[in-house]
Design an enzyme around this catalytic site. Structure first.
Site, PDB file in Angstrom:
ATOM      1  CE1 TYR A  58      37.926  -7.801  60.462  1.00 54.18           C
ATOM      2  CE2 TYR A  58      38.674  -8.981  62.418  1.00 54.18           C
ATOM      3  CZ  TYR A  58      38.739  -7.876  61.582  1.00 54.18           C
ATOM      4  OH  TYR A  58      39.584  -6.840  61.872  1.00 54.18           O
ATOM      5  NE  ARG A  61      33.984  -4.868  59.655  1.00 53.18           N
ATOM      6  CZ  ARG A  61      35.215  -4.429  59.435  1.00 53.18           C
ATOM      7  NH1 ARG A  61      36.194  -4.757  60.269  1.00 53.18           N
ATOM      8  NH2 ARG A  61      35.476  -3.661  58.408  1.00 53.18           N
ATOM      9  CB  VAL A  95      37.844  -4.999  54.485  1.00 47.07           C
ATOM     10  CG1 VAL A  95      39.247  -4.559  54.861  1.00 47.07           C
ATOM     11  CG2 VAL A  95      36.861  -4.676  55.605  1.00 47.07           C
ATOM     12  CG  HIS A 111      43.672  -1.145  55.358  1.00 42.75           C
ATOM     13  ND1 HIS A 111      43.079  -0.035  55.924  1.00 42.75           N
ATOM     14  CD2 HIS A 111      44.984  -0.849  55.273  1.00 42.75           C
ATOM     15  CE1 HIS A 111      43.988   0.893  56.163  1.00 42.75           C
ATOM     16  NE2 HIS A 111      45.160   0.434  55.771  1.00 42.75           N
ATOM     17  CB  SER A 180      39.201   9.846  59.799  1.00 36.97           C
ATOM     18  OG  SER A 180      39.831   8.592  59.974  1.00 36.97           O
TER      19      SER A 180
HETATM   20  N1  APR Z   1      30.445  10.907  52.630  1.00 35.79           N
HETATM   21  C1  APR Z   1      31.704  11.370  52.754  1.00 35.79           C
HETATM   22  N2  APR Z   1      32.464  11.173  53.845  1.00 35.79           N
HETATM   23  C2  APR Z   1      31.909  10.502  54.873  1.00 35.79           C
HETATM   24  C3  APR Z   1      30.583   9.989  54.822  1.00 35.79           C
HETATM   25  C4  APR Z   1      29.842  10.231  53.639  1.00 35.79           C
HETATM   26  N3  APR Z   1      28.599   9.797  53.487  1.00 35.79           N
HETATM   27  N4  APR Z   1      30.315   9.373  55.995  1.00 35.79           N
HETATM   28  C5  APR Z   1      31.420   9.476  56.744  1.00 35.79           C
HETATM   29  N5  APR Z   1      32.385  10.162  56.080  1.00 35.79           N
HETATM   30  C6  APR Z   1      33.760  10.442  56.511  1.00 35.79           C
HETATM   31  C7  APR Z   1      33.896  10.824  57.965  1.00 35.79           C
HETATM   32  O1  APR Z   1      33.763  12.221  58.140  1.00 35.79           O
HETATM   33  C8  APR Z   1      35.319  10.329  58.285  1.00 35.79           C
HETATM   34  O2  APR Z   1      36.278  11.349  58.017  1.00 35.79           O
HETATM   35  O3  APR Z   1      34.467   9.241  56.358  1.00 35.79           O
HETATM   36  C9  APR Z   1      35.533   9.195  57.295  1.00 35.79           C
HETATM   37  C10 APR Z   1      35.532   7.818  57.932  1.00 35.79           C
HETATM   38  O4  APR Z   1      36.636   7.734  58.787  1.00 35.79           O
HETATM   39  P1  APR Z   1      37.020   6.389  59.559  1.00 35.79           P
HETATM   40  O5  APR Z   1      35.836   5.827  60.231  1.00 35.79           O
HETATM   41  O6  APR Z   1      38.206   6.690  60.398  1.00 35.79           O
HETATM   42  O7  APR Z   1      37.397   5.388  58.368  1.00 35.79           O
HETATM   43  P2  APR Z   1      38.755   5.256  57.555  1.00 35.79           P
HETATM   44  O8  APR Z   1      39.420   6.566  57.391  1.00 35.79           O
HETATM   45  O9  APR Z   1      38.435   4.494  56.326  1.00 35.79           O
HETATM   46  O10 APR Z   1      39.613   4.350  58.521  1.00 35.79           O
HETATM   47  C11 APR Z   1      40.906   3.972  58.104  1.00 35.79           C
HETATM   48  O11 APR Z   1      41.121   2.614  60.042  1.00 35.79           O
HETATM   49  O12 APR Z   1      40.475   1.089  61.644  1.00 35.79           O
HETATM   50  C12 APR Z   1      41.076   1.265  60.449  1.00 35.79           C
HETATM   51  O13 APR Z   1      41.478  -0.455  58.936  1.00 35.79           O
HETATM   52  C13 APR Z   1      40.489   0.472  59.309  1.00 35.79           C
HETATM   53  O14 APR Z   1      40.611   0.973  56.936  1.00 35.79           O
HETATM   54  C14 APR Z   1      40.286   1.493  58.224  1.00 35.79           C
HETATM   55  C15 APR Z   1      41.224   2.606  58.645  1.00 35.79           C
END
Ligand code: APR
Length: 239
Positions: A58, A61, A95, A111, A180
């Site tokens: 952390y 980050r 975050v 979160h 995602s």
């Molecule tokens: N524009 C639009 N979408 C994008 C871009 C972009 N430039 N870059 C990446 N993405 C999309 C990807 O296709 C993916 O579906 O953003 C998504 C990121 O997914 P994750 O990495 O899983 O992030 P997130 O959904 O925020 O994760 C949720 O998981 O680990 C935990 O606490 C953490 O808050 C986080 C939670």
């Protein structure tokens, strides 16, 4: 949306919103979880067993926030917040502090926040810009080893769930950007919005996700392009 002059809007954002600012996402080939095992750095058990590792993760980050800036998508969401005539709520899983730095006010960090720490002893919460380690005393109770990142870890209850659920009860337009859709409860908000009668659900992402089927519109593309475009359209539809 026909007939609604003050539609209620809820926006849910994830790591894809900040990706183009240089904040890594979690999943995918160069995502954060590729380099770390989630349970080693983002769980209460990890903090108990290897606090050094958790703090290092952390600290890294938090420090990296100094290198990044809000992008066009963060700024467009602030424009939407300021100009939207109905109720507006931005719920972020992120975050980082890029939304605030763009000027966001109606924002909930479900979160937690990298720039906050809290004491597991006296429960005080502090704004924190610097590194933290297991010897850092709590500024309030002076005990060491109790300060932790104010981040919701796996197995913990996200923040503001009541407030978010209340906003979803009356949502007309639900927008989901750059997530995602695999981490609950956030991943369940689109479905809840459908159940509560939202008439328009818009997903912006580079690709289809686990929750795409709940949306009435999918816009595939980069957030920095698609979010300003969507915001311009929504505001001109109301004019
Ligand atoms: N524009 C639009 N979408 C994008 C871009 C972009 N430039 N870059 C990446 N993405 C999309 C990807 O296709 C993916 O579906 O953003 C998504 C990121 O997914 P994750 O990495 O899983 O992030 P997130 O959904 O925020 O994760 C949720 O998981 O680990 C935990 O606490 C953490 O808050 C986080 C939670």
């Amino acid at each position: 949306m026909a007939g609604l002059t003050h539609p209620n809007l809820v926006v849910l954002t994830g790591a894809g919103l900040s990706a183009e600012s240089g904040v890594p996402t979690f999943r995918g080939s160069d995502g954060l979880w590729e380099g770390y095992r989630v349970e080693e750095v983002a769980s209460p058990g990890a903090f108990k067993q290897t606090p050094e590792l958790v703090h290092r993760f952390y600290n890294m980050r938090r420090a990296s926030l100094k290198e990044v800036q809000p992008n066009a998508a963060h700024h467009a969401l602030v424009r939407l917040e300021k100009e939207w005539p109905g109720s507006f709520l931005h719920v972020t899983q992120n975050v980082d502090d890029l939304n605030e730095r763009a000027g966001a006010k109606k924002l909930l960090h479900m979160h937690g926040e990298l720039k906050k720490v809290r004491c597991t002893g006296c429960r005080a919460v502090f704004t924190w810009e610097e590194d933290l380690d297991k010897y850092t005393p709590c500024p309030e109770c002076r005990v060491t080893g109790t300060l932790r990142p104010d981040i919701v870890w796996f197995g913990e209850m996200p923040y503001y769930i009541e407030e978010i659920t209340r906003a979803l009860e009356t949502v007309d337009i639900f927008i989901c950007i750059g997530t995602s859709g695999v981490v609950y409860p956030a991943a369940g908000f689109a479905r809840l919005a459908v159940e509560k009668g939202a008439s328009r659900l818009i997903e912006i992402n580079l690709e289809a996700t686990e929750i795409t089927s709940h949306f009435t519109e999918q816009r595939h593309g980069a957030a920095s392009v698609e979010v300003p475009r969507l915001v311009g359209q929504l505001l001109s539809e109301l004019a």
